[in-house]
Each structure stands twice: as C-alpha cells, then as structure tokens.
Design an enzyme around this catalytic site. Structure first.
Site, PDB file in Angstrom:
ATOM      1  N   ASP A 145       3.026  -2.628  -3.217  1.00 63.23           N
ATOM      2  CA  ASP A 145       2.071  -2.197  -4.249  1.00 63.23           C
ATOM      3  C   ASP A 145       2.223  -3.055  -5.515  1.00 63.23           C
ATOM      4  O   ASP A 145       1.244  -3.417  -6.153  1.00 63.23           O
ATOM      5  CB  ASP A 145       2.304  -0.716  -4.580  1.00 63.23           C
ATOM      6  CG  ASP A 145       2.308   0.134  -3.325  1.00 63.23           C
ATOM      7  OD1 ASP A 145       1.268   0.178  -2.641  1.00 63.23           O
ATOM      8  OD2 ASP A 145       3.353   0.725  -2.993  1.00 63.23           O
ATOM      9  N   HIS A 173       4.202   6.056  -2.877  1.00 68.76           N
ATOM     10  CA  HIS A 173       3.417   5.023  -2.186  1.00 68.76           C
ATOM     11  C   HIS A 173       2.237   5.728  -1.500  1.00 68.76           C
ATOM     12  O   HIS A 173       2.229   5.992  -0.298  1.00 68.76           O
ATOM     13  CB  HIS A 173       4.285   4.288  -1.159  1.00 68.76           C
ATOM     14  CG  HIS A 173       3.486   3.341  -0.309  1.00 68.76           C
ATOM     15  ND1 HIS A 173       2.838   2.245  -0.805  1.00 68.76           N
ATOM     16  CD2 HIS A 173       3.195   3.359   1.021  1.00 68.76           C
ATOM     17  CE1 HIS A 173       2.206   1.615   0.163  1.00 68.76           C
ATOM     18  NE2 HIS A 173       2.406   2.283   1.282  1.00 68.76           N
TER      19      HIS A 173
HETATM   20  C1  LMR Z   1      -0.189  -0.013   3.107  1.00 63.31           C
HETATM   21  O1  LMR Z   1      -0.021   0.291   1.919  1.00 63.31           O
HETATM   22  O2  LMR Z   1      -0.730  -1.059   3.465  1.00 63.31           O
HETATM   23  C2  LMR Z   1       0.253   0.949   4.169  1.00 63.31           C
HETATM   24  O3  LMR Z   1       1.246   1.773   3.684  1.00 63.31           O
HETATM   25  C3  LMR Z   1      -0.924   1.746   4.649  1.00 63.31           C
HETATM   26  C4  LMR Z   1      -0.611   2.641   5.826  1.00 63.31           C
HETATM   27  O4  LMR Z   1      -1.033   3.816   5.811  1.00 63.31           O
HETATM   28  O5  LMR Z   1       0.047   2.216   6.766  1.00 63.31           O
END
Ligand code: LMR
Length: 333
Positions: A145, A173
């Site tokens: 992120d 997250h």
């Molecule tokens: C991401 O942020 O790309 C992953 O965590 C998304 C997911 O749900 O796998």
C-alpha cells in the site's frame, strides 16, 4: 503466484545481501505438492550461489524448524457467497495453526511477515498462538500500500518514484487504510506543498490507493502477485538495513504501547524505522489532522470488529462477530 516471484529474489541474494547464504523451506499442502516440487526444481536449476538448501513439506511443525524468517503468504481467497466472518474464521484457523507451529519449532527470535488476507488480523492470530515469540516480531504487509501511494504521488507530481519518501499507511490492509499525504515528502518538501490540490489528495489519491487491490483483481482476474512480491522484498530490506535518516516505512505492527493512542493489542500499520538489525521502533510525533484522525479511527474500529470475530482463535472468550456494515476486506471495493 506471489511465491513464484518472491523465491527467486530471496535465492538471488537481493533481499538479505550477497554474502548471506539461504536455506528455503517451502510449506505447501497435499494438493500443491507437485507445484512445490516444480518450483524447487526450478530453484535448483537456477544455480544461485547463495542457495544452500531447498526443502519442501506440508507439516508446518517440520517446515518452520529453526526458521529465522517466516513469510506467511498462503490464504484462501473469498469464494462466492462467503461472508466476511466466514473468511476470517477459515483463514484464521490456518494462522492459528501456523502460529502454534512457529511457537513450537522456529528460532526464538523469528521474524514473521503475514501476507495472506486479512493480513492484520491473521498476524494477530499467529502472534496470539505463539507466546514464546516476541509480539514485536510479527508484521502484516502494508508495504504494498505504501508503494502504491508513493507511485500515485510521484505520478501526480510528475517526478520519478524515488523522489517520494515518508509515506505512512495507517491501519488495516483493507479499504479503510489511510494513506498519509500530510506527512509525506516529495524531494524532501511536504507533499502538500508540491501537490497543493487538497481535493485531489482527499478525493482521488486516497480512494485510489485504498481500492488499488480490488482494481487490480478486476484487471487480472486474480490478486496482485509481482508487485506484492516486490513489496515483501522492500519490507524485509527495511528491517535488515538501517532506515535512511529522517525517513520511515510502514508496517502492520503490534500496537500495545504505541505513541498514537491506537487501541492496544491490535496489528495496525504505523510509521516505523529500523537500525537494520531486524528490529524496529515506531516513529512518534507525526502530525495528525482531523481528516486523518477520523479515518484512522475508522480503520481501528474495523480491526477491533475483526478481532471480535476471531476471539475463539486468540483465547478471548468474550468475542462475537458483528462487523460494521461498511467493513471491507482487501480486494473489495
Ligand atoms: C492487494 O492489495 O492487492 C491484495 O491484498 C488484494 C487481495 O484481496 O488479495
């Protein structure tokens, strides 16, 4: 998919340094045994000079033996019709079991990075099931992120990515995460002096970073893999190299005693810095305005609700599952 990218980076010396021999122990399941054997063969055929061992197994209590680093990547994706609470429970069971195995056989100072979603709560579950290991050693991956936020700021400023620093991701997250533009820097100056369009920062930058995982799933039909592997490398390197003076990085870490008044006993993404010894400290005194505060509180509330849902997996008898209406998991929008 993530591991396919990551393992070759680990074996090459890119992560722990070009003088650090590596032994890789790969944990799979009965169903994935052939794939595990295939990737082990490819690793061997790559002749990495630092790669001393590749072992595969399906028992965490064997695979985690003496591990110095445990990268917990695998988790079940949410299936059709599955409630969030079901996913928390299903994946939570995996991380409870892996926490117990780490507790039983890993190095006492093992560093644990949880990637499988919902990674903050999964990391908390692993931590609670591993009382022998310091709580500080557990991380949930929010570096992806942070990287996404840096990319968006750099693109907006019309500069290369490495001009952007000091970007914190606060919280979970998930789509409640808070990418912090207030304390971010571009070329060493406050990002808000370089990008003066506050409306863009609040109404475009913030949701774009929050929903990037979901947007990627729509494009690929699966979660991000290569960029996740790169961010795992970044997260580890941030702990094994000294943080450049004045900078910090984001990681989901144990909150007890944190300087921002976030509820104790959660895994929450905070600004961290390291001396390069695998340990870290939380960077205090960042500026938090009303905009950030309200959003940070929302992410905290979401994590407290997730924690209640997994109470049975963390030895808390007072749990009940009542996720807020707008609770979202990573990958959802
Ligand atoms: C991401 O942020 O790309 C992953 O965590 C998304 C997911 O749900 O796998």
């Amino acid at each position: 998919m993530i591991s396919n990218h990551l393992l070759f980076k680990l074996a090459s010396g890119e992560v722990f340094g070009h003088d650090q021999p590596i032994a890789l122990n790969l944990l799979g399941s009965e169903r994935s045994r052939d794939a595990l054997e295939g990737v082990a063969m490819e690793l061997e055929d790559s002749l990495f000079p630092l790669l001393r061992e590749v072992n595969i197994g399906i028992e965490a209590t064997e695979v985690f033996r003496d591990a110095d680093w445990a990268l917990l990547i695998g988790a079940k994706p949410r299936g059709p019709g599955m409630e969030r609470a079901d996913l928390l429970d299903l994946n939570g069971q995996i991380f409870a079991e892996q926490g117990k195995a780490l507790n039983a056989v890993a190095s006492p100072d093992v560093k644990v990075l949880v990637v499988g979603n919902p990674c903050n709560t999964n990391a908390l579950i692993a931590l609670k099931n591993a009382p022998r290991i310091p709580s500080k050693n557990f991380h949930a991956l929010t570096r992806l992120d942070e990287n996404r936020a840096k990319c968006q700021l750099a693109l907006k400023a019309g500069l290369f990515y490495d001009n952007v620093s000091n970007v914190t991701i606060w919280g979970n997250h998930s789509t409640t995460q808070v990418p912090d533009f207030l304390n971010a820097k571009i070329n060493g100056k406050p990002a808000t002096e370089v990008i003066t369009d506050r409306k863009w920062l609040e109404e475009e930058f913030t949701p774009r970073v929050q929903t990037r995982g979901g947007a990627l799933i729509k494009k690929w039909g699966r979660s991000s893999a290569a960029s996740t592997a790169v961010s795992i490398v970044d997260a580890i390197k941030s702990l094994v190299n000294p943080t450049p003076k004045g900078d910090w990085f984001s990681s989901g870490v144990f909150t007890t005693g944190n300087p921002y008044g976030i509820a104790d006993d959660l895994i929450f993404s905070l600004p961290c810095r390291s001396k390069g010894d695998g340990d870290y400290e939380i960077v205090p005194d960042l500026q938090i305005d009303n905009y950030l505060y309200e959003r940070i509180k929302k992410s905290e509330k979401e994590l407290l609700a997730e924690k209640k849902c997994v109470a049975h997996l963390i030895g808390d008898e007072n749990g009940y599952c009542d996720l807020p209406e707008d609770t979202t998991l990573p990958g959802e929008q």
